[in-house]
Design a protein around this motif. Structure first.
Motif, PDB file in Angstrom:
ATOM      1  N   PHE A 122       0.824  -1.201   0.000  1.00 59.02           N
ATOM      2  CA  PHE A 122       0.000   0.000   0.000  1.00 59.02           C
ATOM      3  C   PHE A 122       0.864   1.261   0.000  1.00 59.02           C
ATOM      4  N   VAL A 123       1.940   1.251   0.762  1.00 55.50           N
ATOM      5  CA  VAL A 123       2.850   2.404   0.791  1.00 55.50           C
ATOM      6  C   VAL A 123       3.489   2.607  -0.571  1.00 55.50           C
ATOM      7  N   VAL A 124       3.893   1.542  -1.220  1.00 55.43           N
ATOM      8  CA  VAL A 124       4.504   1.663  -2.552  1.00 55.43           C
ATOM      9  C   VAL A 124       3.484   2.215  -3.550  1.00 55.43           C
ATOM     10  N   LEU A 125       2.247   1.758  -3.469  1.00 55.53           N
ATOM     11  CA  LEU A 125       1.221   2.285  -4.369  1.00 55.53           C
ATOM     12  C   LEU A 125       0.913   3.756  -4.090  1.00 55.53           C
ATOM     13  N   LEU A 126       0.920   4.148  -2.822  1.00 47.39           N
ATOM     14  CA  LEU A 126       0.726   5.561  -2.501  1.00 47.39           C
ATOM     15  C   LEU A 126       1.878   6.416  -3.044  1.00 47.39           C
ATOM     16  N   TRP A 127       3.091   5.907  -2.934  1.00 49.51           N
ATOM     17  CA  TRP A 127       4.249   6.627  -3.458  1.00 49.51           C
ATOM     18  C   TRP A 127       4.148   6.751  -4.984  1.00 49.51           C
ATOM     19  N   ALA A 128       3.693   5.680  -5.636  1.00 50.33           N
ATOM     20  CA  ALA A 128       3.508   5.737  -7.087  1.00 50.33           C
ATOM     21  C   ALA A 128       2.434   6.760  -7.456  1.00 50.33           C
ATOM     22  N   ALA A 129       1.368   6.831  -6.669  1.00 50.12           N
ATOM     23  CA  ALA A 129       0.326   7.834  -6.929  1.00 50.12           C
ATOM     24  C   ALA A 129       0.876   9.245  -6.744  1.00 50.12           C
ATOM     25  N   LEU A 147       3.993  10.182  -7.192  1.00 52.58           N
ATOM     26  CA  LEU A 147       4.859  10.483  -8.343  1.00 52.58           C
ATOM     27  C   LEU A 147       4.032  10.805  -9.584  1.00 52.58           C
ATOM     28  N   THR A 148       2.898  10.135  -9.738  1.00 50.99           N
ATOM     29  CA  THR A 148       2.047  10.375 -10.898  1.00 50.99           C
ATOM     30  C   THR A 148       1.396  11.763 -10.812  1.00 50.99           C
ATOM     31  N   ILE A 149       0.886  12.106  -9.640  1.00 50.14           N
ATOM     32  CA  ILE A 149       0.242  13.408  -9.462  1.00 50.14           C
ATOM     33  C   ILE A 149       1.265  14.535  -9.605  1.00 50.14           C
ATOM     34  N   ASN A 150       2.444  14.291  -9.101  1.00 48.46           N
ATOM     35  CA  ASN A 150       3.510  15.281  -9.167  1.00 48.46           C
ATOM     36  C   ASN A 150       3.924  15.545 -10.620  1.00 48.46           C
ATOM     37  N   GLY A 151       3.699  14.597 -11.496  1.00 44.26           N
ATOM     38  CA  GLY A 151       3.998  14.764 -12.909  1.00 44.26           C
ATOM     39  C   GLY A 151       5.399  14.340 -13.297  1.00 44.26           C
ATOM     40  N   SER A 152       6.191  13.990 -12.336  1.00 38.21           N
ATOM     41  CA  SER A 152       7.548  13.556 -12.658  1.00 38.21           C
ATOM     42  C   SER A 152       7.646  12.045 -12.517  1.00 38.21           C
ATOM     43  N   MET A 153       8.513  11.506 -13.285  1.00 36.82           N
ATOM     44  CA  MET A 153       8.816  10.067 -13.221  1.00 36.82           C
ATOM     45  C   MET A 153       7.573   9.201 -13.402  1.00 36.82           C
ATOM     46  N   LEU A 154       6.829   9.429 -14.464  1.00 35.10           N
ATOM     47  CA  LEU A 154       5.639   8.615 -14.735  1.00 35.10           C
ATOM     48  C   LEU A 154       6.003   7.160 -14.983  1.00 35.10           C
ATOM     49  N   TRP A 155       7.121   6.926 -15.647  1.00 36.84           N
ATOM     50  CA  TRP A 155       7.517   5.541 -15.933  1.00 36.84           C
ATOM     51  C   TRP A 155       7.893   4.811 -14.648  1.00 36.84           C
ATOM     52  N   VAL A 156       8.453   5.523 -13.656  1.00 37.92           N
ATOM     53  CA  VAL A 156       8.793   4.888 -12.386  1.00 37.92           C
ATOM     54  C   VAL A 156       7.525   4.486 -11.643  1.00 37.92           C
ATOM     55  N   SER A 157       6.536   5.372 -11.638  1.00 34.38           N
ATOM     56  CA  SER A 157       5.291   5.045 -10.933  1.00 34.38           C
ATOM     57  C   SER A 157       4.561   3.895 -11.617  1.00 34.38           C
ATOM     58  N   LEU A 158       4.564   3.876 -12.937  1.00 38.27           N
ATOM     59  CA  LEU A 158       3.936   2.768 -13.660  1.00 38.27           C
ATOM     60  C   LEU A 158       4.666   1.454 -13.381  1.00 38.27           C
ATOM     61  N   MET A 159       5.993   1.512 -13.355  1.00 35.62           N
ATOM     62  CA  MET A 159       6.779   0.312 -13.064  1.00 35.62           C
ATOM     63  C   MET A 159       6.511  -0.174 -11.635  1.00 35.62           C
ATOM     64  N   LEU A 160       6.397   0.740 -10.685  1.00 36.22           N
ATOM     65  CA  LEU A 160       6.101   0.345  -9.307  1.00 36.22           C
ATOM     66  C   LEU A 160       4.744  -0.347  -9.205  1.00 36.22           C
ATOM     67  N   VAL A 161       3.753   0.188  -9.883  1.00 36.61           N
ATOM     68  CA  VAL A 161       2.421  -0.419  -9.854  1.00 36.61           C
ATOM     69  C   VAL A 161       2.464  -1.811 -10.468  1.00 36.61           C
ATOM     70  N   ILE A 162       3.138  -1.951 -11.593  1.00 32.47           N
ATOM     71  CA  ILE A 162       3.226  -3.265 -12.256  1.00 32.47           C
ATOM     72  C   ILE A 162       3.953  -4.268 -11.368  1.00 32.47           C
ATOM     73  N   VAL A 163       5.039  -3.838 -10.747  1.00 28.92           N
ATOM     74  CA  VAL A 163       5.810  -4.744  -9.880  1.00 28.92           C
ATOM     75  C   VAL A 163       4.985  -5.163  -8.658  1.00 28.92           C
ATOM     76  N   VAL A 164       4.317  -4.224  -8.018  1.00 28.70           N
ATOM     77  CA  VAL A 164       3.536  -4.551  -6.819  1.00 28.70           C
ATOM     78  C   VAL A 164       2.380  -5.480  -7.157  1.00 28.70           C
ATOM     79  N   VAL A 165       1.659  -5.183  -8.215  1.00 30.80           N
ATOM     80  CA  VAL A 165       0.541  -6.048  -8.603  1.00 30.80           C
ATOM     81  C   VAL A 165       1.047  -7.432  -9.013  1.00 30.80           C
ATOM     82  N   GLY A 166       2.154  -7.483  -9.731  1.00 32.25           N
ATOM     83  CA  GLY A 166       2.721  -8.776 -10.129  1.00 32.25           C
ATOM     84  C   GLY A 166       3.177  -9.606  -8.947  1.00 32.25           C
TER      85      GLY A 166
END
Length: 86
Positions: A17-24, A26-45
């Protein structure tokens, strides 16, 4: 599903949950979109693989338990008792 160690699962999902919040963030902040997407994919996987392995191990434990206890309660076969009588 039987949960043998609830504390481990709680910590695991809190970290997820903390990793997903951090990814959110990063996404809202507008920086490092690929990092947040990668974090979501890794956590869900990782969550999918972990739950799938737990379900498989639970099924194998139930099968082993059924195999070991299949003759309990049935009439025992008459085997010759070759122990010494006292």
């Amino acid at each position: 599903m039987d949960l043998p160690s609830l504390r481990t699962w709680t910590i695991f999902y809190l970290i997820s949950f903390v990793v997903l919040l951090w990814a959110a963030f990063l996404t809202i902040n507008g920086s490092m979109l690929w990092v947040s997407l990668m974090l979501v994919i890794v956590v869900v996987g990782i969550n999918f693989v972990t739950v799938y392995n737990q379900i498989k191990s639970q099924a194998s434990r139930k099968a082993l338990q059924a195999e070991l206890t299949k003759d309990i309660g049935k009439e025992a076969k008459k085997e010759v008792d070759d122990r010494e009588r006292h």
